[in-house]
Design a protein around this motif. Structure first.
Motif, PDB file in Angstrom:
ATOM      1  N   GLU A 147       0.828  -1.195   0.000  1.00 38.38           N
ATOM      2  CA  GLU A 147       0.000   0.000   0.000  1.00 38.38           C
ATOM      3  C   GLU A 147       0.868   1.253   0.000  1.00 38.38           C
ATOM      4  O   GLU A 147       0.567   2.243  -0.677  1.00 38.38           O
ATOM      5  CB  GLU A 147      -0.914  -0.005   1.231  1.00 38.38           C
ATOM      6  CG  GLU A 147      -1.873   1.183   1.281  1.00 38.38           C
ATOM      7  CD  GLU A 147      -2.764   1.170   2.501  1.00 38.38           C
ATOM      8  OE1 GLU A 147      -3.422   2.182   2.760  1.00 38.38           O
ATOM      9  OE2 GLU A 147      -2.788   0.137   3.207  1.00 38.38           O
ATOM     10  N   GLY A 148       1.984   1.180   0.741  1.00 35.64           N
ATOM     11  CA  GLY A 148       2.909   2.315   0.756  1.00 35.64           C
ATOM     12  C   GLY A 148       3.498   2.570  -0.621  1.00 35.64           C
ATOM     13  O   GLY A 148       3.630   3.720  -1.057  1.00 35.64           O
ATOM     14  N   ILE A 149       3.860   1.465  -1.331  1.00 41.43           N
ATOM     15  CA  ILE A 149       4.410   1.616  -2.686  1.00 41.43           C
ATOM     16  C   ILE A 149       3.359   2.198  -3.619  1.00 41.43           C
ATOM     17  O   ILE A 149       3.628   3.130  -4.394  1.00 41.43           O
ATOM     18  CB  ILE A 149       4.899   0.250  -3.207  1.00 41.43           C
ATOM     19  CG1 ILE A 149       6.026  -0.284  -2.317  1.00 41.43           C
ATOM     20  CG2 ILE A 149       5.385   0.375  -4.655  1.00 41.43           C
ATOM     21  CD1 ILE A 149       6.428  -1.705  -2.632  1.00 41.43           C
ATOM     22  N   LEU A 150       2.125   1.644  -3.546  1.00 39.43           N
ATOM     23  CA  LEU A 150       1.049   2.148  -4.412  1.00 39.43           C
ATOM     24  C   LEU A 150       0.738   3.612  -4.103  1.00 39.43           C
ATOM     25  O   LEU A 150       0.487   4.407  -5.014  1.00 39.43           O
ATOM     26  CB  LEU A 150      -0.214   1.287  -4.226  1.00 39.43           C
ATOM     27  CG  LEU A 150      -0.110  -0.166  -4.719  1.00 39.43           C
ATOM     28  CD1 LEU A 150      -1.363  -0.940  -4.341  1.00 39.43           C
ATOM     29  CD2 LEU A 150       0.071  -0.203  -6.241  1.00 39.43           C
ATOM     30  N   LYS A 255      11.272   6.354 -17.628  1.00 40.80           N
ATOM     31  CA  LYS A 255      12.497   6.734 -16.925  1.00 40.80           C
ATOM     32  C   LYS A 255      12.312   8.046 -16.176  1.00 40.80           C
ATOM     33  O   LYS A 255      12.798   8.216 -15.056  1.00 40.80           O
ATOM     34  CB  LYS A 255      13.652   6.842 -17.914  1.00 40.80           C
ATOM     35  CG  LYS A 255      14.122   5.506 -18.469  1.00 40.80           C
ATOM     36  CD  LYS A 255      15.296   5.694 -19.416  1.00 40.80           C
ATOM     37  CE  LYS A 255      15.774   4.353 -19.970  1.00 40.80           C
ATOM     38  NZ  LYS A 255      16.904   4.526 -20.912  1.00 40.80           N
ATOM     39  N   LEU A 256      11.607   8.991 -16.808  1.00 40.04           N
ATOM     40  CA  LEU A 256      11.391  10.288 -16.178  1.00 40.04           C
ATOM     41  C   LEU A 256      10.445  10.175 -14.988  1.00 40.04           C
ATOM     42  O   LEU A 256      10.618  10.840 -13.969  1.00 40.04           O
ATOM     43  CB  LEU A 256      10.824  11.289 -17.206  1.00 40.04           C
ATOM     44  CG  LEU A 256      11.787  11.740 -18.304  1.00 40.04           C
ATOM     45  CD1 LEU A 256      11.037  12.579 -19.332  1.00 40.04           C
ATOM     46  CD2 LEU A 256      12.936  12.548 -17.718  1.00 40.04           C
ATOM     47  N   PHE A 257       9.421   9.318 -15.134  1.00 39.68           N
ATOM     48  CA  PHE A 257       8.395   9.231 -14.096  1.00 39.68           C
ATOM     49  C   PHE A 257       8.942   8.591 -12.825  1.00 39.68           C
ATOM     50  O   PHE A 257       8.681   9.049 -11.717  1.00 39.68           O
ATOM     51  CB  PHE A 257       7.193   8.434 -14.602  1.00 39.68           C
ATOM     52  CG  PHE A 257       6.061   8.361 -13.603  1.00 39.68           C
ATOM     53  CD1 PHE A 257       5.193   9.422 -13.453  1.00 39.68           C
ATOM     54  CD2 PHE A 257       5.885   7.244 -12.810  1.00 39.68           C
ATOM     55  CE1 PHE A 257       4.152   9.365 -12.529  1.00 39.68           C
ATOM     56  CE2 PHE A 257       4.859   7.173 -11.882  1.00 39.68           C
ATOM     57  CZ  PHE A 257       3.992   8.242 -11.747  1.00 39.68           C
ATOM     58  N   GLY A 258       9.731   7.550 -12.977  1.00 42.55           N
ATOM     59  CA  GLY A 258      10.258   6.858 -11.800  1.00 42.55           C
ATOM     60  C   GLY A 258      10.522   5.401 -12.102  1.00 42.55           C
ATOM     61  O   GLY A 258      10.032   4.853 -13.090  1.00 42.55           O
ATOM     62  N   LYS A 259      11.289   4.780 -11.231  1.00 39.78           N
ATOM     63  CA  LYS A 259      11.696   3.398 -11.443  1.00 39.78           C
ATOM     64  C   LYS A 259      11.194   2.522 -10.306  1.00 39.78           C
ATOM     65  O   LYS A 259      11.319   2.876  -9.140  1.00 39.78           O
ATOM     66  CB  LYS A 259      13.218   3.317 -11.534  1.00 39.78           C
ATOM     67  CG  LYS A 259      13.750   1.915 -11.825  1.00 39.78           C
ATOM     68  CD  LYS A 259      15.269   1.931 -11.893  1.00 39.78           C
ATOM     69  CE  LYS A 259      15.822   0.538 -12.151  1.00 39.78           C
ATOM     70  NZ  LYS A 259      17.309   0.538 -12.179  1.00 39.78           N
ATOM     71  N   LEU A 260      10.625   1.383 -10.653  1.00 44.17           N
ATOM     72  CA  LEU A 260      10.182   0.398  -9.664  1.00 44.17           C
ATOM     73  C   LEU A 260      11.135  -0.783  -9.724  1.00 44.17           C
ATOM     74  O   LEU A 260      11.290  -1.413 -10.769  1.00 44.17           O
ATOM     75  CB  LEU A 260       8.752  -0.061  -9.957  1.00 44.17           C
ATOM     76  CG  LEU A 260       8.148  -1.088  -8.996  1.00 44.17           C
ATOM     77  CD1 LEU A 260       7.999  -0.479  -7.612  1.00 44.17           C
ATOM     78  CD2 LEU A 260       6.805  -1.572  -9.504  1.00 44.17           C
ATOM     79  N   SER A 261      11.796  -1.053  -8.601  1.00 48.20           N
ATOM     80  CA  SER A 261      12.752  -2.162  -8.593  1.00 48.20           C
ATOM     81  C   SER A 261      12.008  -3.489  -8.723  1.00 48.20           C
ATOM     82  O   SER A 261      10.810  -3.591  -8.433  1.00 48.20           O
ATOM     83  CB  SER A 261      13.555  -2.151  -7.289  1.00 48.20           C
ATOM     84  OG  SER A 261      12.708  -2.373  -6.181  1.00 48.20           O
ATOM     85  N   TYR A 411       8.666  11.011   2.680  1.00 46.09           N
ATOM     86  CA  TYR A 411       8.242   9.806   3.386  1.00 46.09           C
ATOM     87  C   TYR A 411       9.109   9.597   4.627  1.00 46.09           C
ATOM     88  O   TYR A 411      10.176  10.178   4.762  1.00 46.09           O
ATOM     89  CB  TYR A 411       8.326   8.577   2.470  1.00 46.09           C
ATOM     90  CG  TYR A 411       7.436   8.686   1.258  1.00 46.09           C
ATOM     91  CD1 TYR A 411       6.095   8.364   1.335  1.00 46.09           C
ATOM     92  CD2 TYR A 411       7.947   9.164   0.056  1.00 46.09           C
ATOM     93  CE1 TYR A 411       5.267   8.487   0.229  1.00 46.09           C
ATOM     94  CE2 TYR A 411       7.134   9.293  -1.058  1.00 46.09           C
ATOM     95  CZ  TYR A 411       5.787   8.951  -0.971  1.00 46.09           C
ATOM     96  OH  TYR A 411       4.985   9.086  -2.045  1.00 46.09           O
ATOM     97  N   ASN A 412       8.617   8.722   5.534  1.00 52.14           N
ATOM     98  CA  ASN A 412       9.373   8.427   6.738  1.00 52.14           C
ATOM     99  C   ASN A 412      10.642   7.651   6.412  1.00 52.14           C
ATOM    100  O   ASN A 412      10.695   6.916   5.423  1.00 52.14           O
ATOM    101  CB  ASN A 412       8.512   7.630   7.721  1.00 52.14           C
ATOM    102  CG  ASN A 412       7.446   8.488   8.360  1.00 52.14           C
ATOM    103  OD1 ASN A 412       6.340   8.549   7.882  1.00 52.14           O
ATOM    104  ND2 ASN A 412       7.799   9.180   9.437  1.00 52.14           N
ATOM    105  N   SER A 413      11.635   7.802   7.263  1.00 54.66           N
ATOM    106  CA  SER A 413      12.907   7.107   7.057  1.00 54.66           C
ATOM    107  C   SER A 413      12.722   5.610   7.311  1.00 54.66           C
ATOM    108  O   SER A 413      11.771   5.177   7.957  1.00 54.66           O
ATOM    109  CB  SER A 413      13.957   7.672   8.013  1.00 54.66           C
ATOM    110  OG  SER A 413      14.074   9.064   7.851  1.00 54.66           O
TER     111      SER A 413
END
Length: 560
Positions: A147-150, A255-261, A411-413
């Motif tokens: 949920e945090g990733i989404l 690439k510009l939007f972001g990368k999901l490992s 986001y939190n550490s």
């Protein structure tokens, strides 16, 4: 109700099936009533051992000999590794062999089995219960984690939408302004044209009236105005602005939007061994108990000559790495205090934290490059590259893993455990779903205790946060509340010793706190410290403190 089938019935004789059990044959493992004992022992093919039922299985049952009928083995041949009877001994088949009483073998094996049973019950079984609980916890945290990733992806998408809407609005406003200018220019041009038409119309009427006149003087005084009208007004025009959309390239957009490992699923052969070692009776002896000195004492002071000193890490009993407010990381001789080597970060910016691997390689985090790097043969290799995040404190665990505190923008550490390049563990939330570490990207240091607890000093939270290997919060230490005239607890560097003490630098109070593995305050170390910020411990439990105030490192003895 049939007493023989009732759940509340007493045990019945195995022969007559009616009388109550009173006796037991340890040889045949048969329950008997007294009346049936005679019938049972009438079978003389066996050496029956009939005892009272309460004393069943009290008689040791010797194994029958495989070579001699009606013989029981009361001895054991070590060379042949088999039970033997008296006839086997007489036969001289085991002449010269080491013969033991079988009861000795039985007692030895029984002790081994009892030991194994004890380990199974008190160590292995509870360990598997803990592992099962750990897996259940991780499964229960799946929804929260994903949920945090989404949420991060959604928030990023919404931010892009806001930026796109903002850009579209800005372009539309620009188009509106162009339209107004365009329209104003054409309106002005139209007014000029209409005025010229009106002037021409007036001139035509004047000429028509002149033509009707027979007054020669009017004709002789007539001025030629047609030349003015023959020169047409300049054409006012403007081309429409053109919007040229950039060609959509899906790969570049991703690439510009972001990368999901990618999801990394690993099966580690010895991944749970550390859990078993913590409670196994065979885990090895504890380190020798060392008591605190009544008064800690400074052994050595090293001047690093940084503008400001931030970090220190032990390479050996004789050498330490240091880092300060520039790109250089300096290696010093402890006894001589001399500079042995200097390594500069690739970004030429100050490193955020330094550590040393089990084989003596220098590791440092670089907030500017968003990377964690390792120095091998004076060459720098990037081992972790982050996106939209900043690495803070780093440490090397007893198993050789790397722990990194990561501060993500917005986001939190969190603490992330890496094995090589593989992300093994993320620690971010407590059991109630609350963040363990502060939101801000302020100073955070990390260390692993000897009991495998993960200890983080969080300056923004004014606390030391300790979780166990299974990510469960053990305690938060917020300073010694009983201390008088103390400023607000200001934790920076953190380290641990062989006694599982946790030591953290208190910058504003010019001291180091010593607490036990359960978070209980033990003592302070002062030793004339000035703005202590970085700390480390060598294998002999000597404490090294990096002092920001004068850019010196103090080696302090505090244990016997």
């Amino acid at each position: 109700m049939d007493p023989r089938t009732s759940a509340q019935d007493v045990m019945r004789c195995d022969l007559c099936e009616t009388a109550i059990v009173q006796m037991h044959c340890d040889t045949c493992l048969v329950n008997l009533c007294k009346a049936c004992v005679g019938d049972h022992i009438s079978d003389e093919s066996k050496d029956h051992k009939v005892v009272k039922f309460q004393s069943r299985k009290s008689t040791l049952l010797h194994p029958p000999c495989t070579l001699h009928d009606n013989k029981r083995c009361e001895m054991f041949c070590e060379q042949c590794n088999i039970p033997i009877c008296s006839a086997c001994i007489v036969s001289k088949n085991h002449s010269g062999h080491n013969i033991l009483e079988i009861i000795e073998i039985y007692n030895t094996k029984k002790m081994e089995i009892e030991s194994k049973n004890e380990e199974m019950r008190k160590s292995i079984y509870p360990t598997y219960q803990d592992i099962a609980s750990d897996v259940e916890k991780r499964i229960s945290q799946l929804d929260k984690g994903y949920e945090g990733i989404l949420t991060a992806i959604t928030n990023h998408g919404e931010e892009w939408h806001r930026q796109i809407d903002k850009l579209v609005k800005k372009l539309k406003e620009k188009v509106d302004k162009m339209k107004i200018r365009h329209n104003s220019a054409l309106e002005k041009h139209r007014a000029e044209i209409n005025q010229r038409i009106s002037d021409i119309d007036d001139e035509i009427r004047k000429l028509a009236k002149l033509l009707e006149s027979n007054d020669i003087s009017l004709f002789t005084h007539h001025e030629n105005t047609i030349t003015k009208f023959r020169k047409l007004l300049p054409k006012v025009d403007a081309s429409f602005p053109v919007f040229t959309p950039m060609k959509f390239q899906e790969e570049q957009f991703h690439k510009l939007f972001g990368k999901l490992s990618t999801l990394s699923l690993t099966s580690e052969e010895n991944g749970y061994n550390s859990k078993l070692k913590q409670i196994s009776p065979e885990a090895g002896s504890s380190p020798p108990v060392k008591k605190l000195l009544n008064e800690p004492e400074t052994d050595t002071t090293i001047d690093t000559k940084f503008g400001y000193l931030y970090n220190v890490a032990c390479l050996s009993d004789e050498q330490i790495w240091t880092a300060g407010n520039n790109s250089s990381m300096k290696l010093f001789s402890i006894n001589e205090g001399t500079l042995l080597q200097t390594i500069n970060t690739e970004s030429w910016r100050s490193p955020d934290a330094i550590a040393v691997t089990k084989i003596g390689e220098l590791v440092y985090s670089d907030e500017y490059e968003a990377s964690v790097n390792i120095v091998k043969n004076r060459k720098i290799e990037t081992v972790i590259q982050l996106q939209n995040s900043k690495p803070k404190g780093v440490c090397i665990t007893s198993s050789g893993d790397l722990l990194d505190i990561i501060c993500s923008i917005g986001y939190n550490s969190k603490v992330v455990r890496y094995s090589g390049l593989t992300e093994k563990q993320i620690i971010q939330w407590d059991d109630e779903g609350q963040p363990l570490y502060s939101y801000s990207s302020g100073s955070k240091y990390i260390s692993e205790n000897k009991n495998l607890d993960i200890c983080v000093s969080d300056w923004n939270a004014t606390a030391v946060i300790v979780v166990n290997h299974a990510e469960k919060l053990r305690f938060r230490y917020t300073g010694n509340t009983s201390a008088q005239n103390q400023r607000k607890f200001s934790p920076y560097g953190i380290t641990t010793d062989s006694q599982s003490h946790i030591l953290t630098a208190d910058y504003d109070n010019n001291c180091v706190h010593i607490i036990d593995q359960d978070g209980q305050f033990i003592s302070y170390i002062y030793c004339g410290l000035s703005q202590p910020i970085g700390v480390c411990i060598d294998k002999n439990d000597n404490l090294f403190v990096a002092l920001r105030g004068n850019s010196k490192v103090k080696k302090i003895k505090y244990l016997h």
